[in-house]
Structures are given as C-alpha cells and as structure tokens.
Write an enzyme that holds these catalytic residues in place. Structure first.
Site, mmCIF file in Angstrom:
data_model
loop_
_atom_site.group_PDB
_atom_site.id
_atom_site.type_symbol
_atom_site.label_atom_id
_atom_site.label_comp_id
_atom_site.label_asym_id
_atom_site.label_seq_id
_atom_site.Cartn_x
_atom_site.Cartn_y
_atom_site.Cartn_z
ATOM 1 N NE ARG A 58 -2.621 -1.495 3.226
ATOM 2 C CZ ARG A 58 -2.415 -2.757 3.622
ATOM 3 N NH1 ARG A 58 -2.735 -3.764 2.850
ATOM 4 N NH2 ARG A 58 -1.902 -3.007 4.811
ATOM 5 C CD GLU A 95 -1.171 -3.811 14.555
ATOM 6 O OE1 GLU A 95 -1.122 -3.250 13.454
ATOM 7 O OE2 GLU A 95 -2.084 -3.625 15.370
HETATM 8 P P1 AMP Z 1 4.419 -2.069 11.537
HETATM 9 O O1 AMP Z 1 5.687 -2.674 11.032
HETATM 10 O O2 AMP Z 1 3.886 -2.758 12.727
HETATM 11 O O3 AMP Z 1 4.565 -0.569 11.724
HETATM 12 O O4 AMP Z 1 3.309 -2.315 10.429
HETATM 13 C C1 AMP Z 1 3.234 -1.521 9.301
HETATM 14 C C2 AMP Z 1 2.896 -2.321 8.077
HETATM 15 O O5 AMP Z 1 1.887 -3.284 8.324
HETATM 16 C C3 AMP Z 1 2.379 -1.407 6.996
HETATM 17 O O6 AMP Z 1 2.974 -1.815 5.772
HETATM 18 C C4 AMP Z 1 0.885 -1.611 6.995
HETATM 19 O O7 AMP Z 1 0.422 -1.760 5.678
HETATM 20 C C5 AMP Z 1 0.641 -2.880 7.792
HETATM 21 N N1 AMP Z 1 -0.252 -2.678 8.937
HETATM 22 C C6 AMP Z 1 0.079 -2.870 10.228
HETATM 23 N N2 AMP Z 1 -0.947 -2.664 11.040
HETATM 24 C C7 AMP Z 1 -1.975 -2.314 10.253
HETATM 25 C C8 AMP Z 1 -3.341 -1.962 10.501
HETATM 26 N N3 AMP Z 1 -3.841 -1.932 11.753
HETATM 27 N N4 AMP Z 1 -4.109 -1.646 9.448
HETATM 28 C C9 AMP Z 1 -3.611 -1.681 8.194
HETATM 29 N N5 AMP Z 1 -2.342 -2.015 7.885
HETATM 30 C C10 AMP Z 1 -1.527 -2.327 8.903
#
Ligand code: AMP
Length: 170
Positions: A58, A95
């Site tokens: 995205r 996450e």
């Molecule tokens: P993080 O590494 O935990 O910051 O996660 C970021 C990545 O995971 C991004 O590429 C987002 O597209 C996806 N992502 C993580 N959590 C979400 C969420 N709650 N909603 C949508 N996309 C998420």
C-alpha cells in the site's frame, strides 16, 4: 481541508483476530481527500528529496503521487523474492507476523536524500527495516511519511531520528 476520519474504515479482526485493520479504500475513492492526504505527507519545503521509497504494497499507492509532487523518482521496497535484480534484504517483526523486505542494490546512490513512505505506521518495525536498507545503500533519510499513524503502538519511537509526516492519526 479538515481530514475526514470516516474515510478510513476500521475492519475488526482482519487479517487476524485482534487486529483493527485500517482500510484506506474509501479514501482512495475521494480525489479531494487524496489531494489533502498527499499535501499533508509532503516534507517541509526546506527539505530536499531525491527519491521517494515506498513499501509494498500500500506504499505503492501514494508513494508515486508524492514523488510526482516532489518532482523526483520512486523506488519500491518489496517483499522477499519479488524484485528481479540484485537486492539487499532485511527481516523484521510486524503487528501481525514477521516479514523480509528487499530493495534493489542500485536503486539508491550514496548521498541520495530519501523520503520513506508507507500507508500505516503501526509498531514501526517495517519502517525501521526500510530505513536500514536505505542507509545500507548510503541513502540519507530526510523524512518518513504515512497516511495513518496508529499512535498507541508507538511506532515512531523506532524512527525518531527523522521527521515524520502523517495525514490521519488514530
Ligand atoms: P508495523 O511494522 O507494525 O509498523 O506495520 C506496518 C505495516 O503493516 C504497513 O505496511 C501496513 O500496511 C501494515 N499494517 C500494520 N498494522 C496495520 C493496521 N492496523 N491496518 C492496516 N495495515 C496495517
């Protein structure tokens, strides 16, 4: 224009139980809101950018719009095994689950001023891994931009050395 938070749809328990997934597809249908979003994510005018680096998948939607606005190029960071030429790799936790991302070794030249972009800043693991790849190639991260920052997950702590731009906070 005030950001319309209702354009970000929260889907409970997607893709796994416990995750509140932020769905940007309603936002993408609204050209004025997209314009506002891009404007909110641009770095301060004094900051020069040679390249926008977007994270699969995205980060590939607004990343090229940001690059067009800045008059610079766009570089994709992709999931493992997708990029055809020689790559650098970095693994990290996110996450939901874990992942390995890659960048083409020749995508960034030493000294390039880079703006990193993704749709959501959650725990920050993805962004921090992307910063490592950019810096390993000699790039200088001058700004990180996200459509959405999930503030309760404190992801910015992992990239606090850089200015952060966001369009929506939850
Ligand atoms: P993080 O590494 O935990 O910051 O996660 C970021 C990545 O995971 C991004 O590429 C987002 O597209 C996806 N992502 C993580 N959590 C979400 C969420 N709650 N909603 C949508 N996309 C998420």
């Amino acid at each position: 224009m005030k950001p319309d938070q209702s354009l970000i749809r929260t889907i409970a328990d997607f893709p796994k139980p416990g995750i509140q997934f932020k769905d940007i597809t309603p936002l993408l249908k609204d050209p004025k809101a997209v314009e506002h979003c891009v404007a909110a994510m641009l770095p301060d005018p004094s900051v020069e950018v040679d390249m926008v680096v977007g994270i699969e998948s995205r980060g590939f939607i607004m990343g090229p719009l940001l690059a067009q606005s800045l008059g610079c190029g766009f570089v994709p960071i992709r999931k493992k095994g997708k990029l055809p030429a020689q790559t650098l790799q970095e693994s990290y936790d996110l996450e939901y689950g874990s992942a390995t991302i890659e960048i083409h070794r020749d995508a960034i030249a030493p000294g390039d001023r880079v703006m990193l972009h993704d749709d959501v800043l959650a725990t920050g693991g993805t962004a921090a891994a992307a910063v490592k790849l950019i810096e390993a190639l000699g790039g200088k991260v001058v700004c990180c931009s996200f459509i959405i920052e999930l503030t309760q997950l404190h992801g910015r702590a992992l990239i606090d050395a850089y200015p952060i731009k966001w369009a929506y906070q939850f």
